[in-house]
Design a protein around this motif. Sequence first.
Motif, PDB file in Angstrom:
ATOM      1  N   ILE A 140      -5.248  -4.338   2.027  1.00  0.00           N
ATOM      2  CA  ILE A 140      -6.747  -4.450   1.583  1.00  0.00           C
ATOM      3  C   ILE A 140      -7.496  -3.191   1.511  1.00  0.00           C
ATOM      4  O   ILE A 140      -8.369  -2.839   0.511  1.00  0.00           O
ATOM      5  N   PRO A 141      -7.332  -2.506   2.481  1.00  0.00           N
ATOM      6  CA  PRO A 141      -8.370  -0.963   2.486  1.00  0.00           C
ATOM      7  C   PRO A 141      -7.616  -0.128   1.279  1.00  0.00           C
ATOM      8  O   PRO A 141      -8.482   0.510   0.943  1.00  0.00           O
ATOM      9  N   SER A 142      -6.501  -0.044   1.106  1.00  0.00           N
ATOM     10  CA  SER A 142      -5.736   0.722  -0.060  1.00  0.00           C
ATOM     11  C   SER A 142      -6.418   0.301  -1.478  1.00  0.00           C
ATOM     12  O   SER A 142      -6.663   1.070  -2.293  1.00  0.00           O
ATOM     13  N   TRP A 143      -6.339  -0.989  -1.628  1.00  0.00           N
ATOM     14  CA  TRP A 143      -6.924  -1.730  -2.917  1.00  0.00           C
ATOM     15  C   TRP A 143      -8.340  -1.471  -3.177  1.00  0.00           C
ATOM     16  O   TRP A 143      -8.649  -1.021  -4.063  1.00  0.00           O
ATOM     17  N   ASP A 144      -8.909  -1.673  -1.819  1.00  0.00           N
ATOM     18  CA  ASP A 144     -10.520  -1.172  -1.878  1.00  0.00           C
ATOM     19  C   ASP A 144     -10.751   0.268  -2.255  1.00  0.00           C
ATOM     20  O   ASP A 144     -11.474   0.333  -3.194  1.00  0.00           O
TER      21      ASP A 144
ATOM     22  N   VAL B 167      -1.541   5.368  -2.967  1.00  0.00           N
ATOM     23  CA  VAL B 167      -0.808   4.443  -3.698  1.00  0.00           C
ATOM     24  C   VAL B 167       0.817   4.199  -3.033  1.00  0.00           C
ATOM     25  O   VAL B 167       1.488   3.563  -3.004  1.00  0.00           O
ATOM     26  N   ASN B 168       1.278   5.757  -2.523  1.00  0.00           N
ATOM     27  CA  ASN B 168       2.706   5.537  -1.807  1.00  0.00           C
ATOM     28  C   ASN B 168       2.660   4.693  -0.643  1.00  0.00           C
ATOM     29  O   ASN B 168       3.459   4.212  -0.429  1.00  0.00           O
ATOM     30  N   GLN B 169       1.402   4.256   0.029  1.00  0.00           N
ATOM     31  CA  GLN B 169       1.313   3.540   1.213  1.00  0.00           C
ATOM     32  C   GLN B 169       1.456   2.020   0.915  1.00  0.00           C
ATOM     33  O   GLN B 169       1.890   1.224   1.469  1.00  0.00           O
ATOM     34  N   LEU B 170       1.353   1.587  -0.549  1.00  0.00           N
ATOM     35  CA  LEU B 170       1.577   0.191  -0.940  1.00  0.00           C
ATOM     36  C   LEU B 170       2.709  -0.067  -1.380  1.00  0.00           C
ATOM     37  O   LEU B 170       3.472   0.608  -2.116  1.00  0.00           O
TER      38      LEU B 170
ATOM     39  N   MET C  26      -5.157  -6.850  -6.988  1.00  0.00           N
ATOM     40  CA  MET C  26      -5.673  -6.904  -5.546  1.00  0.00           C
ATOM     41  C   MET C  26      -5.805  -8.565  -5.176  1.00  0.00           C
ATOM     42  O   MET C  26      -5.120  -8.442  -4.141  1.00  0.00           O
ATOM     43  N   GLN C  27      -5.868  -9.125  -6.173  1.00  0.00           N
ATOM     44  CA  GLN C  27      -5.848 -10.714  -5.650  1.00  0.00           C
ATOM     45  C   GLN C  27      -4.379 -11.167  -5.483  1.00  0.00           C
ATOM     46  O   GLN C  27      -4.120 -12.113  -4.730  1.00  0.00           O
ATOM     47  N   LEU C  28      -3.659 -10.666  -6.428  1.00  0.00           N
ATOM     48  CA  LEU C  28      -2.267 -11.210  -6.170  1.00  0.00           C
ATOM     49  C   LEU C  28      -1.546 -10.427  -5.161  1.00  0.00           C
ATOM     50  O   LEU C  28      -0.580 -11.206  -4.629  1.00  0.00           O
ATOM     51  N   ASP C  29      -1.987  -9.497  -4.505  1.00  0.00           N
ATOM     52  CA  ASP C  29      -1.188  -9.017  -3.275  1.00  0.00           C
ATOM     53  C   ASP C  29      -1.651  -9.806  -1.986  1.00  0.00           C
ATOM     54  O   ASP C  29      -2.872  -9.898  -1.510  1.00  0.00           O
ATOM     55  N   GLU C  30      -0.714 -10.507  -1.470  1.00  0.00           N
ATOM     56  CA  GLU C  30      -0.985 -11.445  -0.142  1.00  0.00           C
ATOM     57  C   GLU C  30      -0.823 -10.650   1.006  1.00  0.00           C
ATOM     58  O   GLU C  30      -1.186 -11.380   2.301  1.00  0.00           O
ATOM     59  N   ASN C  31      -0.526  -9.401   0.905  1.00  0.00           N
ATOM     60  CA  ASN C  31      -0.238  -8.588   2.347  1.00  0.00           C
ATOM     61  C   ASN C  31      -1.971  -7.896   2.740  1.00  0.00           C
ATOM     62  O   ASN C  31      -2.505  -7.274   1.973  1.00  0.00           O
TER      63      ASN C  31
END
Length: 145
Positions: A60-64, A2-5, A51-56
């Motif tokens: 993706i790997p973090s959200w996954d 989470v801290n990476q996001l 996840m869908q709202l994040d355009e970065n």
Amino acid sequence: MVNQLATPYKPRIRSAFDACWSFLENKDRGGEELYALLDDGTDDGGIFIYMQLDENEANIPSWDNISYAIGSTAKEAYSFENKAALSSPLENIDGSLLEIFIENLKEINFNFYDHVQDIKDFLARGKSPSKKEALNELKRIGLLQ
């Protein structure tokens, strides 16, 4: 992870993880409640929407992995309740997800990947750790400050 996001949804992610820990420690959450953390049935809530709202695309790997962790816990809660009917995204969760999760760690932060064996060794000690024990272990091996 989470801290990476860089996301405004960190408090919601942490709350979802807290609910998952609560189930793991106390068996006080149901599968439907935990699944709702992924998909609350609206167009503006739940991890799948965030996840869908994040355009970065780097996120993706973090959200996954976040969705895998919550989804796996929700599936375990359904199983604990002896409920066979699962939401369709949970039906695809199986043992192979762990390997995908671990591979994603390389992309999130290679330091995480370097400590996979440390985490496996910690978990192999026999009993399911409490949230506090898990956080202390992550601090001990240098993954949390």
